[in-house]
Design a protein around this motif. Structure first.
Motif, PDB file in Angstrom:
ATOM      1  N   GLY A  83       0.823  -1.219   0.000  1.00  0.00           N
ATOM      2  CA  GLY A  83       0.000   0.000   0.000  1.00  0.00           C
ATOM      3  C   GLY A  83       0.843   1.249   0.000  1.00  0.00           C
ATOM      4  O   GLY A  83       0.332   2.342   0.212  1.00  0.00           O
ATOM      5  N   ILE A  84       2.170   1.117  -0.226  1.00  0.00           N
ATOM      6  CA  ILE A  84       3.034   2.299  -0.236  1.00  0.00           C
ATOM      7  C   ILE A  84       3.073   2.863  -1.650  1.00  0.00           C
ATOM      8  O   ILE A  84       3.202   2.119  -2.630  1.00  0.00           O
ATOM      9  N   ILE A  85       2.937   4.176  -1.757  1.00  0.00           N
ATOM     10  CA  ILE A  85       2.929   4.805  -3.069  1.00  0.00           C
ATOM     11  C   ILE A  85       4.363   4.904  -3.570  1.00  0.00           C
ATOM     12  O   ILE A  85       5.218   5.513  -2.929  1.00  0.00           O
ATOM     13  N   ILE A  86       4.607   4.270  -4.728  1.00  0.00           N
ATOM     14  CA  ILE A  86       5.937   4.284  -5.306  1.00  0.00           C
ATOM     15  C   ILE A  86       6.070   5.488  -6.220  1.00  0.00           C
ATOM     16  O   ILE A  86       7.059   6.195  -6.237  1.00  0.00           O
ATOM     17  N   SER A  87       5.033   5.689  -6.981  1.00  0.00           N
ATOM     18  CA  SER A  87       5.064   6.793  -7.937  1.00  0.00           C
ATOM     19  C   SER A  87       3.639   7.312  -8.121  1.00  0.00           C
ATOM     20  O   SER A  87       2.674   6.593  -7.898  1.00  0.00           O
ATOM     21  N   ILE A 127      -4.424  12.584  -2.587  1.00  0.00           N
ATOM     22  CA  ILE A 127      -3.470  12.175  -1.551  1.00  0.00           C
ATOM     23  C   ILE A 127      -2.256  13.115  -1.656  1.00  0.00           C
ATOM     24  O   ILE A 127      -1.569  13.128  -2.696  1.00  0.00           O
ATOM     25  N   PRO A 128      -1.996  13.907  -0.647  1.00  0.00           N
ATOM     26  CA  PRO A 128      -0.896  14.866  -0.711  1.00  0.00           C
ATOM     27  C   PRO A 128       0.443  14.146  -0.888  1.00  0.00           C
ATOM     28  O   PRO A 128       0.599  12.990  -0.465  1.00  0.00           O
ATOM     29  N   ASN A 129       1.386  14.858  -1.504  1.00  0.00           N
ATOM     30  CA  ASN A 129       2.676  14.263  -1.849  1.00  0.00           C
ATOM     31  C   ASN A 129       3.411  13.652  -0.661  1.00  0.00           C
ATOM     32  O   ASN A 129       4.028  12.595  -0.787  1.00  0.00           O
ATOM     33  N   GLU A 130       3.275  14.316   0.501  1.00  0.00           N
ATOM     34  CA  GLU A 130       4.028  13.833   1.659  1.00  0.00           C
ATOM     35  C   GLU A 130       3.443  12.531   2.206  1.00  0.00           C
ATOM     36  O   GLU A 130       4.076  11.820   2.976  1.00  0.00           O
ATOM     37  N   ASN A 131       2.245  12.232   1.779  1.00  0.00           N
ATOM     38  CA  ASN A 131       1.587  11.025   2.249  1.00  0.00           C
ATOM     39  C   ASN A 131       1.903   9.869   1.322  1.00  0.00           C
ATOM     40  O   ASN A 131       1.533   9.901   0.154  1.00  0.00           O
ATOM     41  N   ILE A 132       2.580   8.847   1.802  1.00  0.00           N
ATOM     42  CA  ILE A 132       2.962   7.767   0.882  1.00  0.00           C
ATOM     43  C   ILE A 132       2.158   6.491   1.118  1.00  0.00           C
ATOM     44  O   ILE A 132       2.248   5.544   0.362  1.00  0.00           O
ATOM     45  N   ASP A 133       1.342   6.503   2.147  1.00  0.00           N
ATOM     46  CA  ASP A 133       0.537   5.290   2.424  1.00  0.00           C
ATOM     47  C   ASP A 133      -0.830   5.427   1.758  1.00  0.00           C
ATOM     48  O   ASP A 133      -1.692   6.148   2.222  1.00  0.00           O
ATOM     49  N   PHE A 134      -0.970   4.694   0.676  1.00  0.00           N
ATOM     50  CA  PHE A 134      -2.211   4.815  -0.108  1.00  0.00           C
ATOM     51  C   PHE A 134      -3.423   4.339   0.686  1.00  0.00           C
ATOM     52  O   PHE A 134      -4.442   5.008   0.771  1.00  0.00           O
ATOM     53  N   ALA A 135      -3.305   3.153   1.268  1.00  0.00           N
ATOM     54  CA  ALA A 135      -4.432   2.550   1.978  1.00  0.00           C
ATOM     55  C   ALA A 135      -4.906   3.479   3.081  1.00  0.00           C
ATOM     56  O   ALA A 135      -6.119   3.743   3.215  1.00  0.00           O
ATOM     57  N   GLU A 136      -3.962   4.014   3.831  1.00  0.00           N
ATOM     58  CA  GLU A 136      -4.307   4.889   4.951  1.00  0.00           C
ATOM     59  C   GLU A 136      -5.000   6.167   4.458  1.00  0.00           C
ATOM     60  O   GLU A 136      -6.025   6.596   4.990  1.00  0.00           O
ATOM     61  N   SER A 137      -4.473   6.729   3.366  1.00  0.00           N
ATOM     62  CA  SER A 137      -5.032   7.971   2.822  1.00  0.00           C
ATOM     63  C   SER A 137      -6.464   7.778   2.333  1.00  0.00           C
ATOM     64  O   SER A 137      -7.337   8.614   2.556  1.00  0.00           O
ATOM     65  N   ILE A 138      -6.660   6.651   1.655  1.00  0.00           N
ATOM     66  CA  ILE A 138      -8.007   6.394   1.115  1.00  0.00           C
ATOM     67  C   ILE A 138      -8.997   6.248   2.252  1.00  0.00           C
ATOM     68  O   ILE A 138     -10.119   6.761   2.213  1.00  0.00           O
ATOM     69  N   LEU A 139      -8.591   5.563   3.297  1.00  0.00           N
ATOM     70  CA  LEU A 139      -9.440   5.361   4.464  1.00  0.00           C
ATOM     71  C   LEU A 139      -9.852   6.716   5.048  1.00  0.00           C
ATOM     72  O   LEU A 139     -11.004   6.936   5.422  1.00  0.00           O
ATOM     73  N   GLU A 140      -8.911   7.611   5.065  1.00  0.00           N
ATOM     74  CA  GLU A 140      -9.167   8.946   5.600  1.00  0.00           C
ATOM     75  C   GLU A 140     -10.095   9.756   4.680  1.00  0.00           C
ATOM     76  O   GLU A 140     -10.948  10.491   5.119  1.00  0.00           O
ATOM     77  N   TYR A 141      -9.835   9.531   3.423  1.00  0.00           N
ATOM     78  CA  TYR A 141     -10.557  10.305   2.398  1.00  0.00           C
ATOM     79  C   TYR A 141     -12.031   9.902   2.308  1.00  0.00           C
ATOM     80  O   TYR A 141     -12.907  10.701   1.995  1.00  0.00           O
ATOM     81  N   SER A 142     -12.336   8.629   2.633  1.00  0.00           N
ATOM     82  CA  SER A 142     -13.699   8.104   2.458  1.00  0.00           C
ATOM     83  C   SER A 142     -14.628   8.660   3.539  1.00  0.00           C
ATOM     84  O   SER A 142     -14.166   9.220   4.542  1.00  0.00           O
ATOM     85  N   ASP A 143     -15.904   8.481   3.296  1.00  0.00           N
ATOM     86  CA  ASP A 143     -16.888   8.992   4.268  1.00  0.00           C
ATOM     87  C   ASP A 143     -17.072   8.022   5.435  1.00  0.00           C
ATOM     88  O   ASP A 143     -17.900   8.234   6.305  1.00  0.00           O
ATOM     89  N   LYS A 144     -16.336   6.953   5.407  1.00  0.00           N
ATOM     90  CA  LYS A 144     -16.316   5.937   6.478  1.00  0.00           C
ATOM     91  C   LYS A 144     -17.651   5.241   6.648  1.00  0.00           C
ATOM     92  O   LYS A 144     -17.970   4.712   7.711  1.00  0.00           O
ATOM     93  N   SER A 145     -18.447   5.283   5.583  1.00  0.00           N
ATOM     94  CA  SER A 145     -19.725   4.573   5.666  1.00  0.00           C
ATOM     95  C   SER A 145     -19.435   3.084   5.512  1.00  0.00           C
ATOM     96  O   SER A 145     -18.334   2.692   5.090  1.00  0.00           O
ATOM     97  N   GLU A 146     -20.469   2.309   5.822  1.00  0.00           N
ATOM     98  CA  GLU A 146     -20.289   0.858   5.771  1.00  0.00           C
ATOM     99  C   GLU A 146     -19.915   0.400   4.371  1.00  0.00           C
ATOM    100  O   GLU A 146     -19.034  -0.412   4.162  1.00  0.00           O
TER     101      GLU A 146
END
Ligand code: C2E
Ligand code: MG
Ligand code: MG
Length: 762
Positions: free
Chosen positions: A207-211, A219-238
């Protein structure tokens, strides 16, 4: 303005309603089309995006495969036993294959731990620990390995490492290692579409962003964890969590390409397409795009569609408004033509009928009457005051009616001076009618019309079961027609008697032609008596209708009917001809004859051939001069005077004498005596009977006799019934009389037998 309770036609409202419905349907269709368009665009773009995603992933694979091939070829070249395995050979191979475009670096790492790169050999010590991780990873790997540069090396700068074992004479000597930069991967032409549509990421299986592509905002450039960013970005609905889970599973289980949909905190829908690289295990190519982006693409199109819809709707509204306005104008004109009386500017009979039916329906319990009236002697007003002022009188009738009567009541002009009204039969109706008549008269007087405006009115009281408005109007008209305009009471009500009279008239009219042909009309004669000589001096021919069953009908019953339908002309000529024929027979038989008078209807004077016909009959039967007298009643309209003078003078030329019948019964004018060449004046029975009782009347009678004798006219008194009347007449100088005292009218045969047998005519 009275409400027309009967008028239910409202085409304008119907057009408007239809227009609005069409408009709403159009609006609905437009909205539907726009939403269909939007969805189909979304779907199409989404499908397109996915398709491009896969082909971009494949292009990525190709590019890596290309690198692999170069490194493999380099390894094979170095392992070629035709060449000596020495430093020069190594430099040469590295120079040849390292020059390929998609090869960032090409390095040869022999088992000894040193490193050959760009024409130089680096010692194991020089390289240091940076290759340690490489060796650890490569251990036991006998084939081509494509991997990332190890972590910890430089997290923001990672490359693809392609290592291929080098064999020389089947002896494993080391690794040919090529690197490919992943940094600028997405600037290449191949990824343009994906970049334009959304954001592209190359992500490791952890889940690490290579490129990533440029300008990634999700997902901001400084953020390299894709999975984590998407989780944050989502509305967290079921649902979103479930989709993220699916993405994770795809990574873990190394699934084929696919896509998931996540709803963002802003409420957008985010589509993430994934593609596992076949050429580099553990690497995933991801493209994300937001629905907003689709909307951005679709929006101009939707705007254009909506604009077209709006233009169409505006056009339609314009057309509807135009049609509505035109229809309204046309309706007003049609209504004017159909319902307005051009003279009074009030309503006309068409409107009246609808109004009356509607009003009676709405006010079922209210008693109504139909008034059918005209203005007595309106012709006189027309001629004396001119059409304009006469029309003013008509208009004033409508105006004053509207002012005097209520909303449930209506008066219209039918034609000429004929009016029709429906009035509520309430207690105050008489008072209001008087008020109405007074108002019309007052207005007429104020316009200088001195002549009294009198209405001849026929009234029909509407009954509960009455349905046909035409019949009701007819009934009122029948009642009106019973008036001749001379009565004191100028209102007649439709009664049973009127109906019976009408039936009688119908019977008379249906029988008259046949009766004339079968000789049912018989000539009766009433002698005229010379009271000085006490003998017959002449006779009056009077018609009797003797039916087949012997019943006798007197002229008072049928002459007015015949005068109405014009049949009287035929009857009068029949009487004259019969009298003349008999007279000729008597002359031929050498019998005595007397002058005979025949009654002539006033209508005959209008007949163009009247004088010619009289002349023809007198000549046909060779009647001696002055043996036929024509009796004309004194009632003559003003406008007939000139015609009377002309006709009567012509009649005299035919050799007949003229008698004025019923003198004193109407409004005699002395002018008439002066202008019309009468030979005989017949004083009316009523006038004469009054003279017997009143000294005053007797004196007038005496003077009339004196005056007419002075004018050279003969006087006959009608209706002499008693001896005393005869004596009175003798004293005042009247010589000729006619009446029951001497004889009632008797059948002509009887007359000739009784009075004409004895002497012959000299
Ligand atoms: P008229 O011409 O004035 O005729 C005189 C009427 O008075 C006759 O009525 C006659 O019967 C009636 N009479 C005569 N003497 C007396 C009397 O002493 N006492 C009373 N009470 N009545 C008397 P009749 O025959 O019923 O005729 C009525 C009217 O009908 C006539 O009035 C005449 O105007 C009209 N008429 C009669 N025959 C004809 C005709 O052939 N043609 C036309 N156009 N009218 C006719
Ligand atoms: Mg007469
Ligand atoms: Mg008379």
């Amino acid at each position: 303005m009275r409400e027309n309770y009967g008028n239910k036609r409202q085409p304008i409202m119907r057009i408007l309603a239809a227009g609005l419905v069409i408009l709403l349907i159009c609006l609905e269709v437009c909205l539907f089309l726009v939403s269909v368009l939007r969805n189909s665009y979304r779907n199409e773009i989404s499908a397109d995006f996915q398709e491009h995603h896969v082909s971009t992933g494949e292009a990525l694979d190709n590019s890596i495969d290309c690198g692999v091939e170069i490194v493999e070829n380099a390894a094979v070249a170095l392992g070629n036993v035709e060449y000596e395995y020495c430093d020069e050979r190594i430099y040469s191979v590295l120079a040849t294959y390292g020059a390929f475009q998609n090869m960032e670096t090409l390095t040869y790492v022999p088992l000894s731990g040193c490193l050959y790169y760009e024409g130089r050999k680096y010692d194991k010590d020089y390289i240091g620990g940076s290759w340690q991780a490489f060796w650890e990873e490569m251990i036991d790997k006998s084939g081509t390995v494509v991997t990332l540069t190890p972590i910890g090396y430089d997290p923001t700068y990672r490359e693809l490492l392609i290592s291929v074992p080098v064999y020389y004479n089947n002896e494993f000597l080391g690794y040919m290692v090529g690197t490919q930069s992943l940094q600028n991967l997405f600037t290449e032409e191949t990824y343009n579409y994906q970049n334009r549509m959304g954001e592209c990421y190359l992500v490791s299986s952890l889940g690490i962003i290579i490129s990533r592509s440029d300008d990634c905002v999700m997902i901001p450039n400084e953020n390299i964890d894709f999975a984590e960013s998407i989780l944050e970005y989502s509305d967290k609905s079921e649902k979103s969590n479930r989709e993220i889970q699916l993405l994770g599973n795809a990574f873990n289980l190394k699934k084929e390409s696919g896509n998931v949909n996540i709803r963002t905190q802003e409420g957008d829908s985010l589509q993430i397409s994934y593609y596992p690289l076949k050429s580099a295990e553990g690497l995933y190519f991801l493209s994300c795009y937001n629905d907003n982006l689709v909307d951005d693409k679709v929006q101009p199109l939707i705007y254009r569609s909506v604009l077209s819809c709006i233009i169409i709707i505006v056009l339609m509204i314009t057309i509807i408004v135009y049609v509505w306005a035109t229809a309204k104008r046309a309706n007003i004109t049609i209504e004017k033509l159909a319902y307005e009386d051009p003279v009074t500017k009030g309503k006309n009979i068409n409107f009246f009928k609808e109004f009356a039916i509607g009003t009676m329906n709405v006010f079922k319990e209210t008693p109504f009457v139909i008034y059918r009236f005209d203005i007595a002697n309106f012709r006189y007003i027309n001629e004396a005051y001119g059409h304009m002022r006469a029309d003013e009188v008509l208009t004033s009738c409508i105006r004053n009616f509207d002012m005097t009567f209520g909303e449930k009541e209506l008066c219209v002009r039918m034609n000429a001076d004929q009016f029709l009204a429906i009035i509520e039969n309430s207690s105050g109706v008489e008072k209001r009618l008087v008020q109405f008549r007074n108002a019309v008269n007052e207005e007429a007087r104020s316009h200088g019309i001195k002549y009294p405006i009198r209405f001849k009115t026929g009234v029909y009281q509407i009954k509960k079961h009455d349905r046909d408005i035409d019949v009701m109007i007819d009934h009122a008209n029948v009642a009106r027609k019973t008036l001749n305009g001379d009565e004191k009471e100028m209102t007649a009500y439709y009664t049973e008697r009127i109906v019976n009279d009408m039936r009688k008239v119908d019977r008379i009219e249906s029988d008259m032609q046949r009766a004339l042909a079968t000789g049912e009309f018989r000539v009766y004669m009433q002698p005229k008596w010379d009271i000085y000589l006490n003998r017959v001096a002449g006779a009056e021919a009077l018609v009797r209708w003797i039916k087949a069953d012997g019943t006798m009908i007197y002229p008072d019953e049928f002459i007015p009917v015949f005068e109405n339908d014009g049949f009287v002309e035929k009857l009068d000529f029949y009487m004259l001809e019969t009298v003349c024929q008999r007279m000729e027979e008597m002359i031929e038989a050498g019998k005595k004859i007397y002058p005979v008078s025949v009654n002539q209807s006033r209508l005959l004077l209008h007949s163009p051939d009247y004088v010619t016909n009289i002349d023809r009959i007198i000549k046909k039967y060779h009647i001696p001069k002055n043996m036929i007298e024509l009796e004309i009643t004194e009632t003559v309209f003003l406008d007939e005077r000139d015609k009377m003078i002309e006709t009567t003078n012509l009649l005299k030329e035919c050799g007949v004498r003229l008698a004025m019948d019923d003198f004193g019964s109407g409004y005699s004018s002395l002018n008439m005596l002066k202008d019309i060449p009468f030979d005989i004046i017949k004083i009316d029975r009523e006038f004469f009977s009054e003279s017997v009782t009143s000294q005053h009347s007797q004196w007038i009678l005496e003077k009339i006799i004196e005056m007419t004798s002075g004018l050279g006219m003969e006087v006959i008194c009608e209706g002499v019934e008693t001896k005393s009347q005869v004596l009175l007449l003798k004293t005042i100088g009247c010589r000729m009389v006619q009446g029951f005292f001497y004889s009632k009218p008797i059948p002509e045969e009887e007359f000739y037998e009784k009075y004409c047998e004895s002497e012959s005519y000299e």
